[in-house]
Design an enzyme around this catalytic site. Structure first.
Site, mmCIF file in Angstrom:
data_model
loop_
_atom_site.group_PDB
_atom_site.id
_atom_site.type_symbol
_atom_site.label_atom_id
_atom_site.label_comp_id
_atom_site.label_asym_id
_atom_site.label_seq_id
_atom_site.Cartn_x
_atom_site.Cartn_y
_atom_site.Cartn_z
ATOM 1 C CG ASP A 115 -11.617 -1.837 1.526
ATOM 2 O OD1 ASP A 115 -10.414 -2.020 1.753
ATOM 3 O OD2 ASP A 115 -12.512 -2.184 2.298
ATOM 4 C CD GLU A 116 -7.841 -0.340 4.775
ATOM 5 O OE1 GLU A 116 -7.288 0.254 5.711
ATOM 6 O OE2 GLU A 116 -7.718 -1.552 4.556
#
Lengths: 432, 379
Positions: free
Chosen positions: A152-153
């Site tokens: 998610d980054e």
């Protein structure tokens, strides 16, 4: 162009009807913080570069809330099987208010927040969202300026497209708008002149944050606790506290010698990162892989030979499939068993042929396993792992054998079936 | 224990037994060499638990006894004292004192009863082989022994004695090397087959200076003695593959080529071949052989042309129109070619996925030697 979902973050799990849907997700990033080798030791710090760090807020929970109106505004956790087993991977902000946190067991979480809605993790969905974002980023910056750091980054280097911070901020906010119209999700962003500060800036304001750290306002970073720095986990934070280092400011100001003594060369990296002297670049995955590994920790430790055999075969098939997907063959393999008491047994052997053949890997793995210390009823095996090394491009050539003539199997066709219908749909029969 | 010996004599034997002493041993006692003195005979034994080596030398004995002596340190000291007479004296605490003309050295030994001993068996089967024969035969085929850990049944040299011939065979599944002594006499009721482990074979090859050799064996163990050295070893008890079946008898295409030209080309081809299969492609017409190697991973390639003669026994194919094409591991090919002792050599082929047979143009009298190589299939 058809884009396949990378398998970096996913490990297929089989044995249920929903194998393909509910795959286990590895939340771990590719690396935890820059290696000394990634730093450019010839310069002290970047002065005119602009990095943006993008982090989806409570990613899995946010996605589930987006897709199901009924979940909005309610405490939601993602992870586990739904039945109370497993751990919380992400908790929504509503759940976090009750104290539900990542890494907690679902049972524990339900105790402190009885109205918690626990959902299973639907791997491919989250991954395709990230993939969409990565593709969208290509509209803003060249492809080799984008780095997916974890599920998610991601980071992007805005230097090639931005003259100054003003322009960088303009581009970043355009990205933020794009994420919203593309996926209807919120992400927090941090912009700074190095990757570490960009990542820290993201943490300054969450959710849906937007922080800019320049040379002038880096004071904001300095007052953050040292544990927020990447690479400094809970244990290292304690060790730092013992040295009297509490904030990033303390870390930046502490002596090189002391850090080196306590953490080795990583201590020096921590100090440099804290001082804003992170000179690492966008991490580009090396084109040629040196090794492939796969470790699987079992929720129920095993000891029966048949179970072990199944487990080894499953891992072997996974490794072979990964080899084939990258068009590689391996020359060495390594097998390891970790026992309940964390004792460890492993061995490395040279393979007879360079291969990516399920049968050959499985048979070799079995004969390695025979030489290892075996799990017993008293001391069951908790984790099995396999690694292959000495990787080369598969030239589809094979030295024929005098005594064995095994027919070539259509592995690639099988792989396509598996990725379409799930891991358990078909497998090669291997003689007993 | 007390004896005196000339440095030269001791070092000669010591440097032989020390080859078995393991470099990193799980059992510290194995770093030693066992000395056992009886009268004027000194026995030295070394071991790595799989192989034992024992040698016996004449000394001037004083007091019988035994001790385990640190192998490396002893050799390091005595190596520089070869021209001197050395007096050994070992006390009951296993302290070893060595006196030379000018010096005195003391070493700590270990109790001899901790040292493992080989089992001396009686009534073993026996094969007698002339020294030069065993050395020559082993050296010709040992390159083909399988050295990977996985396929234990091929990790040794097959020695097969029958009434009128001795066969020695090695294979790793991709190639096979076989040599037969056709003028061999052996008194035996039935054929006897043993598989000598690779490491043991290497010891024999290294230490045997053309001395007549006696191979004694039973179902599990092996004792090989020559000169004053005896090597004890386990036999490989997995079944050696049935190699006779895989040697093709109907290879009808014969290539005759100069050995040196061929092996020189292969050496160069190996530089350009890819690292995995080391594949070279042979394209053969009636009068020329083209050798081609390439490595797509790093993008290098090379090719060469050598004169040869090539024809088929059936005589129906026109190789000038459609050359015969086959690919091999250049390393295997080179190993085989370099074992040929004639100016020219013959290679016979069946089809591109069948084994090729390499033989000298003329066999030595009383010998039959062939090398077999499986080709690389190009997908």
């Amino acid at each position: 162009m058809q884009q396949t979902i990378s398998s970096t973050f996913f490990i297929p799990r089989e044995g249920t009807d929903f194998d393909d849907l509910y795959r286990r997700v590895r939340i771990m990033p590719l690396y935890s913080f820059p290696h000394t080798k990634d730093l450019n030791w010839r310069i002290r710090e970047h002065t005119d570069r602009f990095f943006v760090h993008i982090d989806f807020d409570a990613f899995y929970a946010q996605v589930e809330q987006r897709d199901n109106v009924k979940l909005r505004g309610k405490p939601v956790s993602v992870g586990g099987t739904g039945g109370g087993k497993g751990i919380v991977m992400t908790a929504s902000y509503e759940a976090r208010a009750y104290g539900v946190d990542t890494g907690m067991s679902v049972l524990e979480a339900k105790k402190i927040c009885p109205q918690l809605i626990s959902l299973p993790c639907y791997g491919p969905k989250y991954e395709s969202i990230m993939l969409n974002l990565m593709n969208a980023l290509k509209e803003f910056v060249p492809e080799d300026c984008i780095e997916q750091y974890s599920i998610d980054e991601c980071f992007a280097d805005l230097t090639p497209v931005a003259k100054d911070f003003f322009e960088a901020v303009k581009i970043a906010s355009a990205i933020k708008r794009r994420i919203r119209e593309l996926e209807n999700l919120t992400a927090s962003m941090g912009i700074s002149y190095n990757k570490t500060y960009a990542k820290l800036a993201t943490k300054l304001q969450k959710p849906d944050g937007f922080s800019v750290i320049t040379q002038e306002n880096k004071e904001k970073i300095f007052s953050m606790p040292a544990g927020k720095l990447w690479g400094v986990g809970r244990r290292n934070e304690l060790r730092l506290l013992m040295l009297g280092v509490r904030t990033i400011r303390d870390l930046a100001g502490s002596s090189e010698r002391m850090l080196r003594q306590e953490f080795g060369v990583n201590g020096l990296v921590f100090r440099k990162l804290a001082r804003g002297e992170d000179t690492s670049e966008i991490f580009r995955k090396e084109r040629s892989e040196k090794s492939l590994n796969h470790y699987h920790t079992l929720s129920e430790p095993i000891y029966r030979p048949a179970d072990v055999k199944t487990e080894i075969r499953r891992i072997g098939e996974y490794i072979c499939r990964k080899l084939r997907s990258k068009n590689l063959v391996a020359g060495y393999m390594h097998l390891s068993v970790r026992f309940e008491n964390l004792r460890y047994a492993s061995d490395l052997v040279k393979l007879t042929n360079y291969t990516s053949d399920d049968r050959e890997i499985f048979n070799t793995a079995l004969s390695v396993y025979r030489r290892l210390h075996k799990p017993t009823k008293e001391m069951k095996g908790r984790q099995f792992g396999m690694g292959v090394y000495d990787l080369h491009t598969d030239l589809k050539e094979k030295n024929l054998n005098l005594f064995e003539s095994e027919p070539e199997l259509p592995y690639r066709a099988l792989d396509r079936l598996k990725s379409k219908y799930g891991e358990g749909v078909i497998r090669v029969g291997i003689g007993s | 224990m007390k004896f005196s010996v000339t440095g030269e004599n001791l070092v000669e034997y010591l440097s032989k037994v020390i080859t078995v002493v393991p470099n990193r041993s799980p059992l510290p006692i194995l770093d030693n060499i066992l000395f056992q003195l009886e009268g004027n005979k000194l026995q030295m034994t070394s071991s790595d638990l799989e192989i034992f080596m024992r040698t016996e030398l004449d000394v001037k004995g004083g007091r019988d006894g035994s001790v385990a002596v640190p192998a490396k340190r002893l050799l390091d000291i005595t190596r520089t004292l070869t021209s001197e007479k050395l007096d050994f004296d070992v006390n009951e605490k296993n302290r070893i004192t060595i006196k030379s003309k000018r010096g005195k050295f003391t070493l700590g030994g270990e109790p001899s009863d901790e040292f493992p001993l080989p089992e001396e068996k009686k009534d073993m089967n026996k094969i007698d082989i002339k020294g030069p024969v065993i050395k020559r035969f082993l050296s010709k085929i040992i390159h083909a022994v399988n050295t990977d850990e996985m396929r234990r049944n091929m990790a040794g040299v097959l020695t097969e004695a029958s009434a009128d011939q001795l066969k020695i065979v090695a294979t790793d599944g991709f190639r096979l090397s076989k040599i037969i002594k056709t003028d061999f006499k052996h008194e035996a009721d039935n054929d006897e087959k043993i598989v000598i482990p690779y490491k043991t074979a290497q010891h024999i090859l290294r230490l045997n200076n053309n001395e007549d050799t006696v191979i004694e064996y039973d179902d599990h163990d092996l004792k090989i003695s020559f000169d004053s050295i005896a090597v004890y070893s386990k036999l490989i008890d997995d079944t050696f593959p049935n190699y006779e079946n895989v040697i093709p008898s109907d290879n009808d295409k014969i290539l005759r080529i100069n050995k040196h030209a061929f092996s020189d080309s292969l050496v160069r081809a190996l530089i350009f071949a890819d690292v995995i299969t080391k594949r070279v492609r042979l394209e053969i017409t009636t009068s020329s052989l083209q050798i081609r190697a390439d490595n797509p991973e790093i993008g290098s390639e090379g090719e060469e042309m050598i004169d040869c003669s090539f024809n088929s026994k059936t005589g129906t194919e026109d190789f000038d129109k459609t050359p015969f094409v086959i690919a091999f591991n250049a390393g295997y090919l080179l190993d085989a070619v370099s074992q040929m002792e004639t100016e020219e050599l013959n290679v016979s082929f069946g089809n591109p996925s069948k084994a090729a047979i390499i033989t000298p143009t003329e066999q030595k009298s009383g010998e039959d030697f062939i090398e077999l190589i499986m080709p690389v299939r190009v997908g």
